[in-house]
Design a protein around this motif. Sequence first.
Motif, PDB file in Angstrom:
ATOM      1  N   PRO A  67       0.817  -1.220   0.000  1.00  0.00           N
ATOM      2  CA  PRO A  67       0.000   0.000   0.000  1.00  0.00           C
ATOM      3  C   PRO A  67       0.850   1.268   0.000  1.00  0.00           C
ATOM      4  CG  PRO A  67      -0.044  -1.046   2.156  1.00  0.00           C
ATOM      5  CD  PRO A  67       0.701  -1.969   1.236  1.00  0.00           C
ATOM      6  N   LEU A  68       0.325   2.278  -0.674  1.00  0.00           N
ATOM      7  CA  LEU A  68       1.000   3.574  -0.694  1.00  0.00           C
ATOM      8  C   LEU A  68       0.973   4.219   0.690  1.00  0.00           C
ATOM      9  CD1 LEU A  68      -0.361   4.993  -4.084  1.00  0.00           C
ATOM     10  CD2 LEU A  68       1.886   3.975  -3.611  1.00  0.00           C
ATOM     11  N   ASP A  69      -0.049   3.883   1.463  1.00  0.00           N
ATOM     12  CA  ASP A  69      -0.191   4.428   2.817  1.00  0.00           C
ATOM     13  C   ASP A  69      -0.150   3.276   3.817  1.00  0.00           C
ATOM     14  OD1 ASP A  69      -0.795   5.775   5.126  1.00  0.00           O
ATOM     15  OD2 ASP A  69      -2.722   6.563   4.420  1.00  0.00           O
ATOM     16  N   PRO A  70       1.028   2.901   4.280  1.00  0.00           N
ATOM     17  CA  PRO A  70       1.137   1.789   5.222  1.00  0.00           C
ATOM     18  C   PRO A  70       0.366   2.027   6.527  1.00  0.00           C
ATOM     19  CG  PRO A  70       3.316   2.381   4.389  1.00  0.00           C
ATOM     20  CD  PRO A  70       2.342   3.422   3.910  1.00  0.00           C
ATOM     21  N   ALA A  71       0.235   3.293   6.923  1.00  0.00           N
ATOM     22  CA  ALA A  71      -0.515   3.589   8.148  1.00  0.00           C
ATOM     23  C   ALA A  71      -1.992   3.242   7.982  1.00  0.00           C
ATOM     24  CB  ALA A  71      -0.349   5.057   8.527  1.00  0.00           C
ATOM     25  N   ALA A  72      -2.540   3.513   6.801  1.00  0.00           N
ATOM     26  CA  ALA A  72      -3.938   3.162   6.527  1.00  0.00           C
ATOM     27  C   ALA A  72      -4.115   1.647   6.563  1.00  0.00           C
ATOM     28  CB  ALA A  72      -4.379   3.722   5.188  1.00  0.00           C
ATOM     29  N   ALA A  73      -3.160   0.927   5.991  1.00  0.00           N
ATOM     30  CA  ALA A  73      -3.214  -0.532   6.014  1.00  0.00           C
ATOM     31  C   ALA A  73      -3.159  -1.050   7.449  1.00  0.00           C
ATOM     32  CB  ALA A  73      -2.074  -1.118   5.188  1.00  0.00           C
ATOM     33  N   ALA A  74      -2.296  -0.447   8.255  1.00  0.00           N
ATOM     34  CA  ALA A  74      -2.183  -0.861   9.662  1.00  0.00           C
ATOM     35  C   ALA A  74      -3.477  -0.573  10.419  1.00  0.00           C
ATOM     36  CB  ALA A  74      -1.003  -0.157  10.330  1.00  0.00           C
ATOM     37  N   ARG A  75      -4.106   0.579  10.143  1.00  0.00           N
ATOM     38  CA  ARG A  75      -5.386   0.903  10.792  1.00  0.00           C
ATOM     39  C   ARG A  75      -6.455  -0.113  10.413  1.00  0.00           C
ATOM     40  NH1 ARG A  75      -3.879   6.100   9.593  1.00  0.00           N
ATOM     41  NH2 ARG A  75      -5.160   6.161   7.723  1.00  0.00           N
ATOM     42  N   LEU A  76      -6.501  -0.485   9.136  1.00  0.00           N
ATOM     43  CA  LEU A  76      -7.495  -1.473   8.700  1.00  0.00           C
ATOM     44  C   LEU A  76      -7.224  -2.843   9.322  1.00  0.00           C
ATOM     45  CD1 LEU A  76      -7.847  -0.414   4.975  1.00  0.00           C
ATOM     46  CD2 LEU A  76      -9.611  -0.234   6.759  1.00  0.00           C
ATOM     47  N   ASP A  77      -5.954  -3.238   9.400  1.00  0.00           N
ATOM     48  CA  ASP A  77      -5.617  -4.506  10.061  1.00  0.00           C
ATOM     49  C   ASP A  77      -6.042  -4.466  11.526  1.00  0.00           C
ATOM     50  OD1 ASP A  77      -4.593  -5.636   7.742  1.00  0.00           O
ATOM     51  OD2 ASP A  77      -2.521  -5.023   8.192  1.00  0.00           O
ATOM     52  N   GLY A  78      -5.845  -3.321  12.174  1.00  0.00           N
ATOM     53  CA  GLY A  78      -6.284  -3.157  13.566  1.00  0.00           C
ATOM     54  C   GLY A  78      -7.798  -3.223  13.691  1.00  0.00           C
ATOM     55  N   ALA A  79      -8.500  -2.634  12.720  1.00  0.00           N
ATOM     56  CA  ALA A  79      -9.966  -2.682  12.732  1.00  0.00           C
ATOM     57  C   ALA A  79     -10.467  -4.112  12.571  1.00  0.00           C
ATOM     58  CB  ALA A  79     -10.527  -1.782  11.635  1.00  0.00           C
ATOM     59  N   ILE A  80      -9.792  -4.887  11.731  1.00  0.00           N
ATOM     60  CA  ILE A  80     -10.167  -6.296  11.549  1.00  0.00           C
ATOM     61  C   ILE A  80      -9.996  -7.043  12.864  1.00  0.00           C
ATOM     62  CG2 ILE A  80      -9.529  -8.462  10.405  1.00  0.00           C
ATOM     63  CD1 ILE A  80      -8.732  -6.681   7.950  1.00  0.00           C
ATOM     64  N   GLU A  81      -8.879  -6.818  13.542  1.00  0.00           N
ATOM     65  CA  GLU A  81      -8.615  -7.482  14.831  1.00  0.00           C
ATOM     66  C   GLU A  81      -9.639  -7.068  15.882  1.00  0.00           C
ATOM     67  OE1 GLU A  81      -6.616  -9.944  15.903  1.00  0.00           O
ATOM     68  OE2 GLU A  81      -6.053 -10.170  13.802  1.00  0.00           O
ATOM     69  N   ALA A  82      -9.942  -5.787  15.958  1.00  0.00           N
ATOM     70  CA  ALA A  82     -10.904  -5.300  16.948  1.00  0.00           C
ATOM     71  C   ALA A  82     -12.288  -5.881  16.698  1.00  0.00           C
ATOM     72  CB  ALA A  82     -10.950  -3.776  16.931  1.00  0.00           C
ATOM     73  N   ALA A  83     -12.701  -5.924  15.440  1.00  0.00           N
ATOM     74  CA  ALA A  83     -14.012  -6.485  15.105  1.00  0.00           C
ATOM     75  C   ALA A  83     -14.046  -7.980  15.412  1.00  0.00           C
ATOM     76  CB  ALA A  83     -14.347  -6.228  13.636  1.00  0.00           C
ATOM     77  N   PHE A  84     -12.945  -8.673  15.165  1.00  0.00           N
ATOM     78  CA  PHE A  84     -12.878 -10.099  15.474  1.00  0.00           C
ATOM     79  C   PHE A  84     -13.028 -10.328  16.980  1.00  0.00           C
ATOM     80  CE2 PHE A  84     -10.691 -14.121  16.319  1.00  0.00           C
ATOM     81  CZ  PHE A  84     -11.384 -14.954  15.458  1.00  0.00           C
ATOM     82  N   ALA A  85     -12.376  -9.514  17.788  1.00  0.00           N
ATOM     83  CA  ALA A  85     -12.508  -9.631  19.248  1.00  0.00           C
ATOM     84  C   ALA A  85     -13.945  -9.374  19.681  1.00  0.00           C
ATOM     85  CB  ALA A  85     -11.554  -8.656  19.941  1.00  0.00           C
ATOM     86  N   LYS A 112     -15.322 -18.435   9.863  1.00  0.00           N
ATOM     87  CA  LYS A 112     -15.126 -17.808   8.541  1.00  0.00           C
ATOM     88  C   LYS A 112     -14.397 -16.469   8.675  1.00  0.00           C
ATOM     89  CE  LYS A 112     -17.075 -21.112   6.348  1.00  0.00           C
ATOM     90  NZ  LYS A 112     -16.197 -22.181   5.918  1.00  0.00           N
ATOM     91  N   HIS A 113     -14.686 -15.725   9.732  1.00  0.00           N
ATOM     92  CA  HIS A 113     -13.975 -14.464   9.950  1.00  0.00           C
ATOM     93  C   HIS A 113     -12.510 -14.722  10.290  1.00  0.00           C
ATOM     94  CE1 HIS A 113     -16.574 -11.016   9.486  1.00  0.00           C
ATOM     95  NE2 HIS A 113     -17.573 -11.745   9.943  1.00  0.00           N
ATOM     96  N   ARG A 114     -12.232 -15.771  11.043  1.00  0.00           N
ATOM     97  CA  ARG A 114     -10.834 -16.097  11.351  1.00  0.00           C
ATOM     98  C   ARG A 114     -10.096 -16.455  10.066  1.00  0.00           C
ATOM     99  NH1 ARG A 114     -11.016 -20.493  14.857  1.00  0.00           N
ATOM    100  NH2 ARG A 114     -11.251 -19.062  16.584  1.00  0.00           N
ATOM    101  N   GLU A 115     -10.747 -17.241   9.205  1.00  0.00           N
ATOM    102  CA  GLU A 115     -10.130 -17.610   7.928  1.00  0.00           C
ATOM    103  C   GLU A 115      -9.910 -16.376   7.054  1.00  0.00           C
ATOM    104  OE1 GLU A 115     -12.875 -20.559   6.506  1.00  0.00           O
ATOM    105  OE2 GLU A 115     -12.058 -22.118   7.836  1.00  0.00           O
ATOM    106  N   LEU A 116     -10.861 -15.450   7.080  1.00  0.00           N
ATOM    107  CA  LEU A 116     -10.713 -14.193   6.341  1.00  0.00           C
ATOM    108  C   LEU A 116      -9.540 -13.391   6.890  1.00  0.00           C
ATOM    109  CD1 LEU A 116     -11.683 -11.909   4.434  1.00  0.00           C
ATOM    110  CD2 LEU A 116     -13.258 -11.216   6.266  1.00  0.00           C
ATOM    111  N   ARG A 117      -9.484 -13.259   8.193  1.00  0.00           N
ATOM    112  CA  ARG A 117      -8.415 -12.497   8.840  1.00  0.00           C
ATOM    113  C   ARG A 117      -7.031 -13.063   8.501  1.00  0.00           C
ATOM    114  NH1 ARG A 117      -7.793 -13.404  15.075  1.00  0.00           N
ATOM    115  NH2 ARG A 117      -6.955 -15.303  14.159  1.00  0.00           N
ATOM    116  N   ASP A 118      -6.935 -14.394   8.482  1.00  0.00           N
ATOM    117  CA  ASP A 118      -5.641 -15.052   8.284  1.00  0.00           C
ATOM    118  C   ASP A 118      -5.306 -15.323   6.817  1.00  0.00           C
ATOM    119  OD1 ASP A 118      -5.502 -15.011  11.027  1.00  0.00           O
ATOM    120  OD2 ASP A 118      -6.089 -17.111  11.277  1.00  0.00           O
ATOM    121  N   ALA A 119      -6.235 -15.041   5.907  1.00  0.00           N
ATOM    122  CA  ALA A 119      -6.014 -15.349   4.490  1.00  0.00           C
ATOM    123  C   ALA A 119      -5.046 -14.353   3.853  1.00  0.00           C
ATOM    124  CB  ALA A 119      -7.343 -15.303   3.729  1.00  0.00           C
ATOM    125  N   PRO A 120      -4.276 -14.816   2.876  1.00  0.00           N
ATOM    126  CA  PRO A 120      -3.456 -13.872   2.099  1.00  0.00           C
ATOM    127  C   PRO A 120      -4.385 -12.894   1.367  1.00  0.00           C
ATOM    128  CG  PRO A 120      -2.929 -16.167   1.539  1.00  0.00           C
ATOM    129  CD  PRO A 120      -4.109 -16.192   2.445  1.00  0.00           C
TER     130      PRO A 120
END
Length: 149
Positions: A67-85, A112-120
């Motif tokens: 991604p051109l904006d690694p911070a945005a990618a990190a925020r989205l990864d964090g959002a995925i983790e928070a939603a999973f919790a 299915k969400h865990r598989e989504l989270r862990d998928a390439p």
Amino acid sequence: MGFGEWAAFTAAFISGANIVVTTLLTRSRDRTGWSRQALSDTLVALLEASWRSSDAAHDRHELGPQPLDPAAAARLDGAIEAAFAELRMNLTRLRLFASEKVGTAGVDLLIKHRELRDAPLADRPAQLEAVSAARRRLIQAARRELKTD
């Protein structure tokens, strides 16, 4: 005891029985209503977390592997983790209030969400479809249980 006394005793007994039966029925109806409301609230919270996770995973996929904006990618990864919790927490509540069929559908959605989270990233569109199908199955099972189907 005369007829009048028997009539008064019978009337008092019937009145007392009516109070007991009414109290028991009202408590049962209140408990059922509370349980149904708790189940509905839990389902809504679980489904909202599911949508947040899916939306964040979709948006993260759109950014690509570099991604051109690694911070945005990190925020989205964090959002995925928070939603999973949040999904896990609400699934625990769901299993307390719902039938086994609804609970099983909820567990399937979490998996299915865990598989989504862990998928390439390349596999995320297919995983998003699997999550969507699991979400539909949960909604269908819940509607049957709540008798809104």
